[in-house]
Motif scaffolding. Structure first.
Motif, PDB file in Angstrom:
ATOM      1  N   HIS A  38      28.154  28.075  43.250  1.00 18.35           N
ATOM      2  CA  HIS A  38      29.060  28.778  44.157  1.00 18.35           C
ATOM      3  C   HIS A  38      29.464  30.096  43.510  1.00 18.35           C
ATOM      4  N   GLY A  39      30.041  30.980  44.304  1.00 19.72           N
ATOM      5  CA  GLY A  39      30.460  32.272  43.792  1.00 19.72           C
ATOM      6  C   GLY A  39      31.942  32.496  44.017  1.00 19.72           C
ATOM      7  N   ILE A  40      32.560  33.196  43.093  1.00 15.22           N
ATOM      8  CA  ILE A  40      33.951  33.622  43.251  1.00 15.22           C
ATOM      9  C   ILE A  40      33.954  35.131  43.047  1.00 15.22           C
ATOM     10  N   TRP A  41      34.271  35.851  44.105  1.00 14.54           N
ATOM     11  CA  TRP A  41      34.250  37.308  44.058  1.00 14.54           C
ATOM     12  C   TRP A  41      35.665  37.834  44.192  1.00 14.54           C
ATOM     13  N   TYR A  42      36.064  38.655  43.247  1.00 14.04           N
ATOM     14  CA  TYR A  42      37.407  39.217  43.230  1.00 14.04           C
ATOM     15  C   TYR A  42      37.366  40.704  43.591  1.00 14.04           C
ATOM     16  N   ASP A  43      38.270  41.115  44.448  1.00 13.00           N
ATOM     17  CA  ASP A  43      38.551  42.533  44.644  1.00 13.00           C
ATOM     18  C   ASP A  43      39.986  42.724  44.164  1.00 13.00           C
ATOM     19  N   LEU A  44      40.139  43.351  42.999  1.00 14.87           N
ATOM     20  CA  LEU A  44      41.460  43.489  42.392  1.00 14.87           C
ATOM     21  C   LEU A  44      42.277  44.612  43.012  1.00 14.87           C
ATOM     22  N   ALA A  70      28.439  38.270  51.320  1.00 18.17           N
ATOM     23  CA  ALA A  70      28.744  36.843  51.145  1.00 18.17           C
ATOM     24  C   ALA A  70      28.249  36.032  52.334  1.00 18.17           C
ATOM     25  N   ALA A  71      28.302  36.628  53.527  1.00 16.99           N
ATOM     26  CA  ALA A  71      27.881  35.915  54.737  1.00 16.99           C
ATOM     27  C   ALA A  71      26.404  35.550  54.704  1.00 16.99           C
ATOM     28  N   GLY A  72      25.608  36.316  53.943  1.00 16.55           N
ATOM     29  CA  GLY A  72      24.175  36.044  53.886  1.00 16.55           C
ATOM     30  C   GLY A  72      23.738  35.265  52.669  1.00 16.55           C
ATOM     31  N   CYS A  73      24.689  34.838  51.851  1.00  9.79           N
ATOM     32  CA  CYS A  73      24.352  34.107  50.624  1.00  9.79           C
ATOM     33  C   CYS A  73      23.926  32.674  50.909  1.00  9.79           C
ATOM     34  N   ARG A  74      23.022  32.165  50.082  1.00  8.88           N
ATOM     35  CA  ARG A  74      22.641  30.760  50.179  1.00  8.88           C
ATOM     36  C   ARG A  74      23.679  29.868  49.526  1.00  8.88           C
ATOM     37  N   ALA A  75      24.421  30.417  48.575  1.00 12.48           N
ATOM     38  CA  ALA A  75      25.485  29.669  47.910  1.00 12.48           C
ATOM     39  C   ALA A  75      26.820  30.038  48.545  1.00 12.48           C
ATOM     40  N   PRO A  76      27.756  29.093  48.617  1.00  6.20           N
ATOM     41  CA  PRO A  76      29.078  29.412  49.184  1.00  6.20           C
ATOM     42  C   PRO A  76      29.842  30.379  48.287  1.00  6.20           C
ATOM     43  N   ILE A  77      30.444  31.391  48.888  1.00  4.94           N
ATOM     44  CA  ILE A  77      31.177  32.416  48.152  1.00  4.94           C
ATOM     45  C   ILE A  77      32.633  32.413  48.598  1.00  4.94           C
ATOM     46  N   HIS A  78      33.545  32.443  47.633  1.00  7.96           N
ATOM     47  CA  HIS A  78      34.967  32.594  47.943  1.00  7.96           C
ATOM     48  C   HIS A  78      35.389  33.988  47.499  1.00  7.96           C
ATOM     49  N   ILE A  79      35.789  34.814  48.462  1.00  2.00           N
ATOM     50  CA  ILE A  79      36.234  36.180  48.180  1.00  2.00           C
ATOM     51  C   ILE A  79      37.755  36.201  48.135  1.00  2.00           C
ATOM     52  N   ARG A  80      38.291  36.801  47.078  1.00  5.01           N
ATOM     53  CA  ARG A  80      39.743  36.908  46.914  1.00  5.01           C
ATOM     54  C   ARG A  80      40.125  38.385  46.870  1.00  5.01           C
ATOM     55  N   LEU A  81      40.832  38.813  47.897  1.00  7.32           N
ATOM     56  CA  LEU A  81      41.214  40.211  48.024  1.00  7.32           C
ATOM     57  C   LEU A  81      42.667  40.383  47.590  1.00  7.32           C
ATOM     58  N   HIS A  82      42.871  41.130  46.523  1.00  2.33           N
ATOM     59  CA  HIS A  82      44.214  41.342  45.988  1.00  2.33           C
ATOM     60  C   HIS A  82      44.749  42.708  46.400  1.00  2.33           C
ATOM     61  N   GLU A  83      45.949  42.728  46.937  1.00  2.00           N
ATOM     62  CA  GLU A  83      46.631  43.975  47.261  1.00  2.00           C
ATOM     63  C   GLU A  83      48.122  43.826  46.968  1.00  2.00           C
ATOM     64  N   ILE A  84      48.639  44.663  46.070  1.00  2.00           N
ATOM     65  CA  ILE A  84      50.001  44.502  45.580  1.00  2.00           C
ATOM     66  C   ILE A  84      51.050  45.065  46.530  1.00  2.00           C
ATOM     67  N   GLN A  85      50.723  46.168  47.238  1.00  2.00           N
ATOM     68  CA  GLN A  85      51.699  46.808  48.124  1.00  2.00           C
ATOM     69  C   GLN A  85      51.807  46.043  49.452  1.00  2.00           C
ATOM     70  N   THR A  86      53.034  45.637  49.799  1.00  2.00           N
ATOM     71  CA  THR A  86      53.221  44.802  50.984  1.00  2.00           C
ATOM     72  C   THR A  86      52.772  45.494  52.259  1.00  2.00           C
ATOM     73  N   GLY A  87      53.135  46.766  52.432  1.00  2.00           N
ATOM     74  CA  GLY A  87      52.726  47.486  53.632  1.00  2.00           C
ATOM     75  C   GLY A  87      51.216  47.595  53.741  1.00  2.00           C
ATOM     76  N   THR A  88      50.566  47.904  52.634  1.00  2.00           N
ATOM     77  CA  THR A  88      49.106  47.996  52.614  1.00  2.00           C
ATOM     78  C   THR A  88      48.483  46.632  52.870  1.00  2.00           C
ATOM     79  N   TYR A  89      49.086  45.595  52.290  1.00  2.00           N
ATOM     80  CA  TYR A  89      48.590  44.235  52.500  1.00  2.00           C
ATOM     81  C   TYR A  89      48.650  43.851  53.980  1.00  2.00           C
ATOM     82  N   ASP A  90      49.743  44.191  54.650  1.00  2.00           N
ATOM     83  CA  ASP A  90      49.869  43.864  56.071  1.00  2.00           C
ATOM     84  C   ASP A  90      48.770  44.545  56.884  1.00  2.00           C
ATOM     85  N   ARG A  91      48.461  45.796  56.537  1.00  2.00           N
ATOM     86  CA  ARG A  91      47.380  46.492  57.241  1.00  2.00           C
ATOM     87  C   ARG A  91      46.030  45.865  56.902  1.00  2.00           C
ATOM     88  N   LEU A  92      45.880  45.412  55.658  1.00  2.00           N
ATOM     89  CA  LEU A  92      44.652  44.733  55.250  1.00  2.00           C
ATOM     90  C   LEU A  92      44.413  43.498  56.108  1.00  2.00           C
TER      91      LEU A  92
END
Length: 329
Positions: A38-44, A70-92
């Protein structure tokens, strides 16, 4: 949400996104063949993943690029998207809700989406510096995007790479390094000297079969570069170099490339050009290896110039800061 032109975009942005997409595409293509279950992909530094006029969403932002591959991977991928700013996170979260269904994802919670192929996307209102690695194991293929607005905003904590390396040998990373001479390059040497530690921590975490590629944009007045941790095998080196050159060429640009293990002098030279001012470089000419091996105190002693004796003084913006040719195009 209405499409808009991101004011933070420049001619560098398409290069960065194309390069990232190539590297992530390589990862997606081989993950099931390199022993990862499996894969674990981080966007910090996820940002808001806003769509841009005239561009495919999955090519114009890092969350879109990760979700697409990730959608085309043969292995399951978990993507973790990190965003510290609350306003930016809400738009994300709002942009993900609008864009992910087109890639086959369905909402599985207020900030989680799943794909029938096994990929998941989770948006976190948490600093990338606090990214959780507790569930990373030897069967995980880890990929990390660390794309701060400038190297002073480096989102990867000092121990992050070594924490991952202690859990799995399948770890790749792309970090951007912005060293704008009209801005942060004017900081005192006592501050800029600490930038070397961010690179050093990645070097320390590398097993012998992995290497670091440094690609610096040529003729860039803002002095941007991309640091990629990947396999040291020839085909991976070649593929990484080709991706960097192709991405730059698509925007009528070029890059200077060097690998830490393969050509350490060239790697060090590029790093020094990015982090030091011209007058500082002259002071250590011929002693670059000594500088890199020295402590910060020893490094400051090697620069007998006003910036070292008066670290709070800011130099004038001018020739001293223009290490790469200023691009007037």
């Amino acid at each position: 949400m209405t499409k808009h032109k991101d004011v933070g975009r420049s001619w560098r942005t398409p290069i960065k996104h194309d390069y990232l997409s190539s590297i992530v595409g390589q990862e997606a293509g081989v993950i099931s063949f390199i022993g990862a279950r499996h894969g674990i992909w981080y966007d910090l530094t996820a940002g808001d993943a806003a769509p841009v006029d005239g561009e495919d969403w999955h090519r114009a932002c890092s969350p879109g690029i990760l979700a697409y591959h990730a959608a085309g991977c043969r292995a399951p991928i978990h993507i973790r998207l990190h965003e510290i700013q609350t306003g930016t996170y809400d738009r994300l979260v709002g942009n993900l809700s609008e864009q992910l269904p087109a890639l086959g994802y369905a909402a599985d919670g207020p900030a989680t989406w799943t794909h029938p192929g096994g990929a998941t996307v989770t948006a976190l209102n948490v600093s990338g510096a606090h990214a959780d690695v507790s569930d990373v194991d030897r069967n995980a293929g880890v990929f990390v995007v660390n794309d701060p607005n400038a190297i002073t905003e480096w989102a990867m904590r000092p121990t992050f790479a070594s924490e991952i390396a202690a859990r799995t040998g399948l770890f790749r990373c792309l970090s951007t390094m912005g060293c704008n001479p009209a801005g942060i390059k004017r900081l005192a040497i006592t501050e800029r000297i600490n930038w070397f530690a961010a690179v050093r921590e990645q070097q320390r975490a590398l097993p012998a079969y992995r290497d670091l590629s440094l690609a610096a944009l040529d003729r860039d007045e803002a002095q941007w570069a991309y640091l990629v941790a990947t396999s040291a095998k020839p085909r991976w080196r070649s593929g990484t170099d080709q991706a960097a050159r192709r991405s730059a060429k698509n925007c009528n640009r070029s890059v200077s490339l060097a690998w830490w293990r393969q050509d350490s002098d060239e790697f060090t030279g590029l790093l020094l050009r990015l982090f030091l001012q011209k007058s500082e470089l002259k002071q250590i000419r011929g002693r670059e290896r000594e500088w890199m091996a020295a402590s910060n105190e020893q490094r400051l002693a090697m620069i007998p110039c006003p910036a070292a004796s008066n670290p709070d003084a800011l130099p004038d913006v001018g020739e001293d800061l223009a290490l790469f040719d200023v691009d007037d195009a």
